[in-house]
Design an enzyme around this catalytic site. Sequence first.
Site, short mmCIF file in Angstrom:
data_model
loop_
_atom_site.label_atom_id
_atom_site.label_comp_id
_atom_site.label_asym_id
_atom_site.label_seq_id
_atom_site.Cartn_x
_atom_site.Cartn_y
_atom_site.Cartn_z
N GLU A 779 86.57 42.55 19.93
CA GLU A 779 87.57 41.42 19.36
C GLU A 779 87.31 39.88 20.07
OE1 GLU A 779 91.62 42.07 17.56
OE2 GLU A 779 91.57 43.61 19.02
N HIS A 796 94.86 46.79 14.77
CA HIS A 796 95.55 48.01 15.06
C HIS A 796 97.16 47.99 14.99
CE1 HIS A 796 95.87 52.11 17.04
NE2 HIS A 796 96.90 51.47 17.32
N ALA A 799 98.77 46.71 11.84
CA ALA A 799 98.96 47.67 10.50
C ALA A 799 100.16 48.68 10.80
CB ALA A 799 97.51 48.53 10.65
#
Length: 829
Positions: A779, A796, A799
């Site tokens: 990232e 992550h 979500a």
Amino acid sequence: MQPSDLPADARSLPELFARVAAVRGDAPAVAGGGEQLGYAELDRRAGAVAARLTAAGLGRGDLVGVLLERSHRAPAWILGVLKSGAAYVPLDPSYPADRLRFMAGDAGLAALVGDPDRAAACGLDALPVIDPVIDPVAAAPALDGAAPGPDDPAYVIYTSGSTGVPKGCVVTHGNVLELLRATLPLFELGTGDRWTLFHSASFDFAVWELWGAWATGATAVPVPAATAQAPEDFLRLLVEERITVLNQVPSAFRHLAREYADSGAPATALRYVVFGGESVDLDVVRGFLAAAAAAPGPAPVMVNMYGITEITVHATHLVLTPEQLAGRTASPIGRPLPHLAIELRDDALRLVPDGETGEMWVAGSGVADGYLNRPELTAERFRVLDSRRMYRTGDLARRLPDGGLAYLGRNDQQVKLRGHRVELGEVEAGLRAAPQVRDAAALVVRDGAGNELLTALVVPAGPGALDVAALRRHARATMPAQLVPNRFHPVDELPLTSSGKLDRKVLAELAPRAGARRARVLVLDPIDPGALDELRRRHDVTVALRPPVEDLLRLVRDQEVIVLRSGVRLDAPVIAAAERLRVIARAGSGIDNIDVEAARAAGATVFNIPAVSAPAVAELALGLMLTVGRHLALADRQVRSGIWNKAALSGVELGGKTLGLIGYGRIGSRIAALGRALGMRVLVDVARPDADRRHELERLDYELAPLKTLLPASDVVCLAVPLTDRTHHLIDAAALAAMKPTSLLVNVSRGLVVDEDALYEALAEGRIAGAGLDVVAEEGRPNRLHELDNVVITPHIGAMSVDSQVRIGRILVDSVAAALAGQEVPNQC
């Protein structure tokens, strides 16, 4: 069968089992996780184990070590040792190798039952090792003169020793039979009950769990160690396995009770919860029952039972009524069991009046034989008073007006912490063995939150500051976890009495009060805002989201706690730079971005909280599969024609397709179950497919397939593996070339498991149909995958549902506090 049916004339535990097996036949003796062994089959398998021991020349009078993980096989191996006439000595593989070798040598073990590789890893391969994996259909030869009697040893369990040397307590078949005859009639138990086997065989609570179930013809359900450490998984096991009898150390039940309330008090089949091993938490019991009141069916009966190894597991019995739960007695333990008598005596061994404090002395048929090879200590603790052989417990109590007893703690150097008996003298002796220590004293200090911390006052062997990290490493390498102090404090000298003995009354004044100082916490990844606020209220918090390595090395230098999720790696140099590091808290579904060995070598506690996040990540993987799976039906034609119309492809199902799953850990196993629920064929590639894993996959009708077979056969390739040297760029250009043009790649692994440049080329050129990614590996680094519309990328934490984020955050905060207080934290490292 009922408890009253227990044969009064059974002379040994194998004889008791054989009689029950003759009645129960194919009824399940051990079950769980899709496995089941009937009584008759278990008796036959145990007989085969006994035959192997007998053929090796072992029998009555021998001690056999048992180095076994908790599984459905372990009970047959323990029973097999007993059927051979030998006694077993449980050896916990989690103990340091030095301690295991000492126990093996002190006991004079004639052989070891266990996996040869594990025995070698534990330093026990000098013993004859009998691999317990036997042919289940082999006939067992007759055993000659093996049957033990009531006075023969059944097992030897090692407990902490006051002189610094662990001591083995010898318990006979008759001791255990008397426990069962006296105790089981106090419960309404029968063949329909299902008992958990929750505890290690090195803890004598496990004796009650196993034989309480078998003596009543019930079913024993082993709880894997990983499940026992994850409250959500353990609660699920209780529900799915329809457990009716649960035995718990109060500190373990505390985590289960919290999970039970958080999960909305799901309906269980529990009939009894039995506490032992340490003082019961009445407030936790009250909270559990309040939550259970909203669930269908009656609440379980809560029973408190005081006991110790030397009197064979249990000594008292008390059903916790609402009146007792609301009363002022902190730790009521009830009345003695029918086969025992408990007297309260003062230092002059005189009986004390009711209502006054005295030391508990126990007499009766549960009192063990004594300590193995320790005649002086046996004579000191097992004594004859008023013509009765009694055990001097060292525990203090007072008799209540109703005749019951209230537990008041210890009167010597032995303490109970988190269910374990800890001899302060053994802790001190272990620390004195470190080269940097001239002298040491141990004590228990209570912090401001009421947590009991094992604390060491250390006199350094030379000038200069005490290297606490090195001393903690020494302690972890040489002592079981329960003996490793939570705090180390250097002092110039230890206080002595006028007679030259350690003045323990003054020690507490020298020990700084733990918890008075706020810990320094570094948060490296996004966590729930509410959890971050709570951390800031409790500690001095620095937030640095995914800093570059050069900044990370600077940031960690003064930190005691590091909190992370994903995206940041704590490798050995980073951990070495954090000289004050005590805790690494991982709120994720794996710890592949932590050098665990380096952390443990530094003396830091490493824990993870996957019980909530693992199912969330598995469901995320399913969502990614469904999202990109919409492309399957028309993928081949559209990829080849260069047209990509997502709207036209919506609604296509995955049923009948093949899921190729790479990795079968906590997340992978959940993904496989979700895929199977959709009607998918499941292929699985695992790193080390041992016999147990092969058996599990076969039972679930999953197909074990190596990567070279899995990739070209799968419609969806799903990655759920930790980042290791083996998995770095596991999916590279060659692997992508082996996949179908119509196939999809779903990745919920963290780190560089996929070569993202090769993936971009494969997607852009139509060599695979699409991909769903749970965060790109790096990232913050520009990544061309975002340019493609046949890729779904989701962060992550974003979500996960809000409920999952909040729940993970709260567990994280509580777990950090518990770890700082030296308590055990449920984890899956």
